[in-house]
Write a protein that holds these residues in place. Sequence first.
Motif, short mmCIF file in Angstrom:
data_model
loop_
_atom_site.label_atom_id
_atom_site.label_comp_id
_atom_site.label_asym_id
_atom_site.label_seq_id
_atom_site.Cartn_x
_atom_site.Cartn_y
_atom_site.Cartn_z
N ALA A 28 57.05 -4.78 32.48
CA ALA A 28 57.79 -5.07 30.82
C ALA A 28 56.85 -6.34 30.49
CB ALA A 28 59.35 -5.38 32.03
N LEU A 29 56.73 -6.60 30.07
CA LEU A 29 55.86 -8.63 29.95
C LEU A 29 54.67 -8.40 30.44
CD1 LEU A 29 58.88 -10.84 29.12
CD2 LEU A 29 58.38 -9.03 27.27
N ARG A 30 53.50 -8.55 30.17
CA ARG A 30 51.68 -9.07 30.50
C ARG A 30 51.69 -10.59 30.45
NH1 ARG A 30 50.31 -4.04 31.44
NH2 ARG A 30 51.86 -2.89 31.13
N ASP A 31 51.90 -11.58 30.32
CA ASP A 31 51.10 -12.82 29.83
C ASP A 31 51.37 -13.24 28.30
OD1 ASP A 31 49.76 -15.09 30.42
OD2 ASP A 31 47.59 -13.91 28.83
N VAL A 32 52.50 -13.31 28.73
CA VAL A 32 53.57 -13.75 27.12
C VAL A 32 53.62 -14.79 26.72
CG1 VAL A 32 55.49 -13.26 25.68
CG2 VAL A 32 54.49 -11.40 26.42
N HIS A 33 52.86 -15.76 25.83
CA HIS A 33 52.37 -16.99 24.79
C HIS A 33 53.44 -16.77 24.09
CE1 HIS A 33 49.58 -18.50 28.60
NE2 HIS A 33 49.14 -17.71 28.19
N CYS A 34 54.80 -17.86 23.52
CA CYS A 34 54.57 -18.04 22.42
C CYS A 34 56.21 -19.16 22.41
CB CYS A 34 55.64 -16.42 21.55
SG CYS A 34 57.27 -16.32 22.87
N SER A 35 56.24 -19.23 21.14
CA SER A 35 57.01 -20.49 21.36
C SER A 35 57.88 -20.32 20.36
CB SER A 35 56.64 -22.20 21.29
OG SER A 35 55.45 -22.17 20.31
N PHE A 36 58.82 -20.80 19.74
CA PHE A 36 60.02 -20.96 18.81
C PHE A 36 60.85 -22.49 18.31
CE2 PHE A 36 60.64 -17.34 22.04
CZ PHE A 36 60.73 -16.48 21.34
N ILE A 37 60.45 -22.45 17.55
CA ILE A 37 60.84 -23.57 16.84
C ILE A 37 61.76 -24.46 16.18
CG2 ILE A 37 59.52 -25.34 14.77
CD1 ILE A 37 57.41 -24.22 17.01
N GLN A 38 62.02 -25.31 16.84
CA GLN A 38 63.67 -25.80 16.61
C GLN A 38 64.34 -26.19 14.86
OE1 GLN A 38 64.36 -29.87 17.59
NE2 GLN A 38 63.90 -29.17 19.65
N GLY A 39 64.88 -25.64 14.57
CA GLY A 39 65.61 -24.74 13.37
C GLY A 39 64.55 -24.11 12.55
N THR A 40 64.10 -22.96 13.09
CA THR A 40 63.54 -22.01 12.31
C THR A 40 64.45 -20.85 13.24
OG1 THR A 40 61.95 -21.31 14.28
CG2 THR A 40 61.81 -22.71 11.76
N CYS A 41 64.53 -19.45 12.34
CA CYS A 41 64.77 -18.30 13.04
C CYS A 41 63.62 -17.33 13.05
CB CYS A 41 65.78 -17.11 12.07
SG CYS A 41 66.05 -15.49 12.32
N THR A 42 63.67 -16.67 14.45
CA THR A 42 62.74 -15.75 14.60
C THR A 42 62.85 -14.54 14.54
OG1 THR A 42 61.14 -17.32 15.67
CG2 THR A 42 60.54 -15.77 15.82
N ALA A 43 62.11 -13.11 14.48
CA ALA A 43 62.81 -12.52 15.10
C ALA A 43 61.76 -11.57 15.83
CB ALA A 43 62.84 -10.98 13.69
N VAL A 44 62.07 -10.51 17.09
CA VAL A 44 61.01 -9.81 17.46
C VAL A 44 61.41 -8.73 17.66
CG1 VAL A 44 61.05 -10.26 20.23
CG2 VAL A 44 61.34 -11.89 19.44
N MET A 45 60.26 -7.87 17.19
CA MET A 45 60.56 -6.50 16.84
C MET A 45 59.04 -5.65 18.21
SD MET A 45 60.05 -6.03 12.52
CE MET A 45 61.38 -4.93 12.49
N GLY A 46 59.05 -4.47 17.90
CA GLY A 46 58.04 -3.93 18.26
C GLY A 46 59.09 -2.24 18.71
N PRO A 47 58.19 -0.80 19.64
CA PRO A 47 58.99 0.64 19.42
C PRO A 47 59.91 -0.03 20.65
CG PRO A 47 56.35 0.43 19.08
CD PRO A 47 56.95 -1.29 19.31
#
Length: 246
Positions: A28-47
């Motif tokens: 379901a997930l492979r080697d995911v690197h990411c971070s979410f910065i305080q006080g921001t809005c991130t959208a996650v998209m994909g099929p």
Amino acid sequence: MIRSAIDQAVTLRGVGRLYGRGDGQVTALRDVHCSFIQGTCTAVMGPSGSGKSTLLQCAAGLDRPSSGQVMIGNTDISTLSETELTKLRRERIGFIFQSFNLMPSLNARKNVALPMRLAGRRPSRAQVDQVLQQVGLGDRGKHRPAEMSGGQQQRVAIARALISQPDVLFADEPTGALDTNTSREVLTLLRSLVDNAGQTVVMVTHDPVAAAWADRVIFLTDGAVYGELLDPTVESVTEQMARLGG
Ligand code: ADP
Ligand code: MG
């Protein structure tokens, strides 16, 4: 702007998630690197099936990765016991769902208070009023879910998530069950929580219009991060999604 590690509300390092075993095994997930910065809005998209919900659940401590590390602030949640993880989820994480998940028999105030009551604490009347006002429902405390629009119900769910003053608010397709107008109501609220209260928001969405409210979009395909867009617009998101076939 240069950001230090302390500004990162959530960091995923090499996160993998396998389901099942043998021939039926799904990555379901492979080697995911990411971070979410305080006080921001991130959208996650994909099929569909690209791992968006799995990513959110791993990042929120609702699911445990098969490999890699998830940091909530400075806490490596893979080192926590189940009890510690439950406590962290209650105190530091808010989660909202496409289907609101409100209790139909309880009015808005009681729905908002429920998670704290289940944790053995009783929120004060003022605390409940404060979050209901924050989501623009100060006058709806006595209404049951069936007496409210979908947008209002989702705002009750947001109030319920906010009552513990979470570090991060995760939302899995929060506007997926709403029409255009009520979606805008919910997105305006999420945006104002980021802009006016410094809330960190991470939301999964299929909708380029919803994604354009975010500061950044992360695109997943086949369980991996494919790329990202800063300051997304409806056009730039739509173009990227077309490239992904989603
Ligand atoms: P998305 O939210 O992007 O649609 P998901 O994260 O729900 O994707 O799913 C990613 C992949 O993992 C899909 O192939 C899905 O079928 C699989 N998957 C998700 N949850 C489970 C589970 N509990 N058991 C087995 N496979 C699962
Ligand atoms: Mg999903």
